[in-house]
Design a protein around this motif. Structure first.
Motif, mmCIF file in Angstrom:
data_model
loop_
_atom_site.group_PDB
_atom_site.id
_atom_site.type_symbol
_atom_site.label_atom_id
_atom_site.label_comp_id
_atom_site.label_asym_id
_atom_site.label_seq_id
_atom_site.Cartn_x
_atom_site.Cartn_y
_atom_site.Cartn_z
ATOM 1 N N GLY A 1 0.797 -1.214 0.000
ATOM 2 C CA GLY A 1 0.000 0.000 0.000
ATOM 3 C C GLY A 1 0.835 1.271 0.000
ATOM 4 O O GLY A 1 1.931 1.329 0.564
ATOM 5 N N VAL A 2 0.290 2.283 -0.648
ATOM 6 C CA VAL A 2 0.870 3.630 -0.655
ATOM 7 C C VAL A 2 -0.252 4.601 -0.344
ATOM 8 O O VAL A 2 -1.309 4.546 -0.978
ATOM 9 C CB VAL A 2 1.516 3.966 -2.014
ATOM 10 C CG1 VAL A 2 2.066 5.380 -1.987
ATOM 11 C CG2 VAL A 2 2.602 2.973 -2.372
ATOM 12 N N ALA A 3 -0.035 5.462 0.623
ATOM 13 C CA ALA A 3 -1.078 6.414 1.003
ATOM 14 C C ALA A 3 -0.477 7.804 1.166
ATOM 15 O O ALA A 3 0.649 7.971 1.678
ATOM 16 C CB ALA A 3 -1.743 5.971 2.303
ATOM 17 N N GLU A 4 -1.203 8.779 0.685
ATOM 18 C CA GLU A 4 -0.802 10.178 0.876
ATOM 19 C C GLU A 4 -1.837 10.841 1.758
ATOM 20 O O GLU A 4 -3.045 10.800 1.475
ATOM 21 C CB GLU A 4 -0.685 10.905 -0.469
ATOM 22 C CG GLU A 4 -0.230 12.343 -0.318
ATOM 23 C CD GLU A 4 0.007 13.028 -1.664
ATOM 24 O OE1 GLU A 4 0.148 14.245 -1.680
ATOM 25 O OE2 GLU A 4 0.042 12.305 -2.695
ATOM 26 N N SER B 1 1.132 17.226 5.885
ATOM 27 C CA SER B 1 0.932 16.191 4.876
ATOM 28 C C SER B 1 2.124 15.236 4.895
ATOM 29 O O SER B 1 3.257 15.661 5.153
ATOM 30 C CB SER B 1 0.764 16.815 3.483
ATOM 31 O OG SER B 1 1.946 17.494 3.104
ATOM 32 N N PHE B 2 1.840 13.981 4.632
ATOM 33 C CA PHE B 2 2.917 12.989 4.631
ATOM 34 C C PHE B 2 2.475 11.781 3.808
ATOM 35 O O PHE B 2 1.283 11.556 3.584
ATOM 36 C CB PHE B 2 3.281 12.568 6.058
ATOM 37 C CG PHE B 2 2.139 11.944 6.814
ATOM 38 C CD1 PHE B 2 1.941 10.559 6.806
ATOM 39 C CD2 PHE B 2 1.240 12.732 7.534
ATOM 40 C CE1 PHE B 2 0.898 9.992 7.498
ATOM 41 C CE2 PHE B 2 0.194 12.162 8.226
ATOM 42 C CZ PHE B 2 0.015 10.779 8.208
ATOM 43 N N GLU B 3 3.458 11.018 3.356
ATOM 44 C CA GLU B 3 3.202 9.779 2.631
ATOM 45 C C GLU B 3 3.544 8.587 3.510
ATOM 46 O O GLU B 3 4.415 8.670 4.393
ATOM 47 C CB GLU B 3 4.036 9.735 1.344
ATOM 48 C CG GLU B 3 3.631 10.781 0.327
ATOM 49 C CD GLU B 3 4.491 10.707 -0.932
ATOM 50 O OE1 GLU B 3 5.547 10.050 -0.876
ATOM 51 O OE2 GLU B 3 4.093 11.297 -1.947
ATOM 52 N N GLU B 4 2.854 7.460 3.242
ATOM 53 C CA GLU B 4 3.062 6.264 4.056
ATOM 54 C C GLU B 4 3.111 5.056 3.131
ATOM 55 O O GLU B 4 2.254 4.893 2.259
ATOM 56 C CB GLU B 4 1.912 6.120 5.063
ATOM 57 C CG GLU B 4 2.123 5.017 6.069
ATOM 58 C CD GLU B 4 0.978 4.985 7.084
ATOM 59 O OE1 GLU B 4 1.224 5.202 8.269
ATOM 60 O OE2 GLU B 4 -0.180 4.753 6.637
ATOM 61 N N TYR B 5 4.119 4.211 3.320
ATOM 62 C CA TYR B 5 4.318 3.021 2.503
ATOM 63 C C TYR B 5 4.244 1.797 3.418
ATOM 64 O O TYR B 5 4.822 1.800 4.516
ATOM 65 C CB TYR B 5 5.657 3.063 1.789
ATOM 66 C CG TYR B 5 5.808 4.261 0.863
ATOM 67 C CD1 TYR B 5 5.476 4.152 -0.488
ATOM 68 C CD2 TYR B 5 6.271 5.479 1.355
ATOM 69 C CE1 TYR B 5 5.608 5.241 -1.329
ATOM 70 C CE2 TYR B 5 6.401 6.568 0.510
ATOM 71 C CZ TYR B 5 6.070 6.436 -0.831
ATOM 72 O OH TYR B 5 6.200 7.511 -1.663
#
Length: 464
Positions: free
Chosen positions: A109-112, A125-129
Motif C-alpha cells: 500500500g501507498v497512502a498520501e 501532509s505525509f506519505e506512508e508506505y
C-alpha cells in the motif's frame, strides 16, 4: 510486557482449540439397514453372475451398433453436459479439502495524507508506505469443515454415478432405437414383397373374372387389399424416418444416413443370468447416486449441528510500514498483530434451529428416495424379465401359427383356382398370413429390446 501477555493468551487459545478438536459433534454415516428379497417376483435366481458386470462392447455383438455407441459416447449432448457437471463437482470437492488450510494474503500500500488546517496538525501532509501479510485460520473444532468436505465428496460421487446412469440409459436407448429401425426395415421389405404378391393376385382375379369363376366384388376386394398393404408401407416408411431422426439426435449430429445390419443377421442368443437383487446396490448407478445423495444430506445435517457451538478463528498479521520505503528494513518499521476470536450464537431469530430441522427433513427425504430407487430398480428388473419370457414363449407360438397360415394361403389359392374355394377365403388367409409375419418381426425385436431392458435394469451399460 503486555505484548508478551497477549501472545501467551493467543497461544493458550490455540492449544485449547486443539484439545476441542477431539470433541466433534458430528456423526459418522452408516448405510441404513434394508431388507432385500432374493427373487424378482416369480423368478428365483440361483447364481450371482450379472449381465450388468458385462461391458457394453461385449454385451452387444453387432459391430455397426458398437460404432454408433462409440460415436454417441463422444458426442451425445446429455453426456457432454454430465461430464461438465462432474468437473464442477470436482472443483467444489477440492475447495472443501482446502478449507483446512489457513488463508494467507499480502498487501502493498501507498497512502498520501493531508491533515486539515483546522486540526491540531495544521495541514501537515505525509506519505506512508506499507508491505503487510495476514493469515487467518479456523480450526475444525466441531467438525464443520470435515462435514462440508464429506458433503462435497458425496456430491462428487453422486454426480459421477448420475453420469454413469446417463450413459446406461444412452446405450440402452440407442440400442433399442437401432433395433426398432432394423425392424422397420424388415417390415418395409415385407410390405414390398406383399405388394408384389397382391398385384399378382389382382391379375389372377381379373383372369378368373373373365372366365366367370369370380365376380366383380371379388376383384374389388383384392384391389382393396392391395391398397391396404400400400397404406401399411406408408406407415412403416414414416416410422423408419422418425427412428433415423431419433438416432441422429442421440448421436448429437445433424441428419445423416444410419448404417445398420439386417434383422436376420442379429444374434438373439444371450444367457440371462441376472444375479440377486442385492447386487443392484453395487451395479445400478442411479441407486448408488441415491445413496450418495443420502450421504450428502447426512453431512449437511452435521453442518447444521455445528452451528449451535462457538466459532473460533485465529488471525495474525505483520509487515513493514514507514514514511519512506528505504526505512522498511529498520527494526522500528516492523508491525504485527495476533488475535483469537470466539463467537457463540445466542439469539439469531431461530435461524440455526430452522437450518437443523430443514436438514433433518431433507435427510429423511433422501432416505425415502434411496429406498424408492431400490424398490423401483427391482421392479424394473422384474418387468424386463417378464417381458423377455413372454416374448420368448410368444415367438415360438407365433412361428407355429405362421407356418400353418403359409400352408393355408397355398391351399386356399389352389382351391380357388380349382373352383373349390371362394375369394373371401383366400383374402382372409392372406391377411392372416401378413399379420402373422408382421407380428413375428415385432416379437423378434421385442425379445431383443427386452434383453436390453434387463441389461439396463441391472445397471449395465456404463462399463466399457
Amino acid at each position: 510486557m503486555r505484548e508478551q501477555l497477549n501472545m501467551k493468551q493467543t497461544t493458550y487459545i490455540i492449544l485449547l482449540s486443539m484439545i476441542f478438536t477431539s470433541c466433534l459433534v458430528t456423526k459418522k454415516y452408516t448405510r441404513p439397514e434394508l431388507e432385500l428379497s432374493e427373487a424378482y417376483r416369480d423368478v428365483t435366481l440361483k447364481d450371482s453372475t450379472s449381465l450388468a458386470e458385462m461391458p457394453w462392447n461385449e454385451f452387444f455383438t453387432d459391430p455397426t451398433l458398437k460404432d454408433l455407441i462409440n460415436e454417441a459416447l463422444e458426442n451425445n449432448f446429455d453426456l457432454l453436459m454430465a461430464y461438465q457437471r462432474v468437473l464442477a463437482a470436482e472443483a467444489l470437492f477440492k475447495q472443501g479439502k482446502a478449507e483446512y488450510m489457513p488463508t494467507l494474503s499480502a498487501n502493498l500500500g501507498v497512502a498520501e495524507n493531508k491533515m486539515s488546517n483546522q486540526s491540531w496538525m495544521q495541514g501537515l501532509s505525509f506519505e506512508e508506505y506499507s508491505l503487510k501479510g495476514s493469515l487467518t485460520w479456523e480450526p475444525d473444532i466441531w467438525g464443520r469443515i470435515t462435514a462440508n468436505k464429506n458433503a462435497a465428496k458425496a456430491t462428487l460421487f453422486q454426480v459421477q454415478e448420475d453420469t454413469k446412469a446417463i450413459q446406461t440409459a444412452l446405450v440402452a436407448n440407442l440400442a433399442s432405437a437401432y433395433f426398432q429401425l432394423i425392424k422397420a426395415d424388415a417390415q418395409i421389405d415385407l410390405m414390398h414383397k406383399t405388394i408384389a404378391n397382391r398385384k399378382e393376385s389382382f391379375e389372377v382375379m381379373m383372369e378368373l373374372k373373365k372366365s366367370g369363376r369370380v365376380n366383380e366384388a371379388g376383384v374389388m376386394q383384392t384391389k382393396a387389399q392391395l391398397h391396404a398393404t400400400e397404406a401399411l408401407l406408408v406407415d412403416f416408411n414414416r416410422m423408419q424416418k422418425l427412428l433415423e431422426n431419433t438416432i441422429n439426435l442421440i448421436l448429437g449430429r445433424e441428419y445423416a444416413d444410419i448404417k445398420r445390419s439386417q434383422l436376420n443377421d442379429i444374434n438373439t442368443a444371450k444367457s440371462v443370468e441376472t444375479g440377486v437383487p442385492a447386487l443392484l446396490l453395487a451395479n445400478r448407478p442411479d441407486v448408488r447416486a441415491a445413496e450418495f445423495r443420502l450421504m450428502q444430506a447426512f453431512e449437511q445435517t452435521n453442518v447444521a449441528r455445528t452451528s449451535f457451538y462457538p466459532n473460533i478463528s485465529i488471525s495474525a498479521s505483520g509487515g513493514l510500514q514507514a514514511m519512506d520505503p528505504s526505512l522498511w528494513f529498520n527494526k522500528d518499521a516492523l508491525l504485527y498483530n495476533a488475535a483469537a476470536n470466539l463467537t457463540q450464537p445466542i439469539f439469531n431469530k431461530r435461524r440455526n434451529r430452522t437450518a437443523l430441522e430443514v436438514a433433518k427433513a431433507q435427510q429423511e427425504q433422501a432416505f425415502i428416495d434411496f429406498k424408492k430407487s431400490i424398490t423401483g430398480a427391482s421392479t424394473q428388473v422384474s418387468d424386463a424379465l417378464i417381458n423377455y419370457q413372454a416374448a420368448t414363449e410368444k415367438y415360438k407360438v407365433k412361428s407355429d401359427e405362421l407356418e400353418a397360415l403359409n400352408k393355408a394361403v397355398t391351399y386356399s389359392e389352389d382351391l380357388l383356382t380349382s373352383g373349390f374355394a371362394t375369394y373371401l377365403e383366400v383374402l382372409i388367409a392372406q391377411n392372416s398370413e401378413l399379420n402373422a409375419e408382421i407380428n413375428i418381426i415385432d416379437i423378434k425385436v421385442s425379445k431383443l429390446t427386452s434383453m436390453i431392458s434387463i441389461y439396463e435394469a441391472l445397471g449395465g451399460g456404463w462399463r466399457n
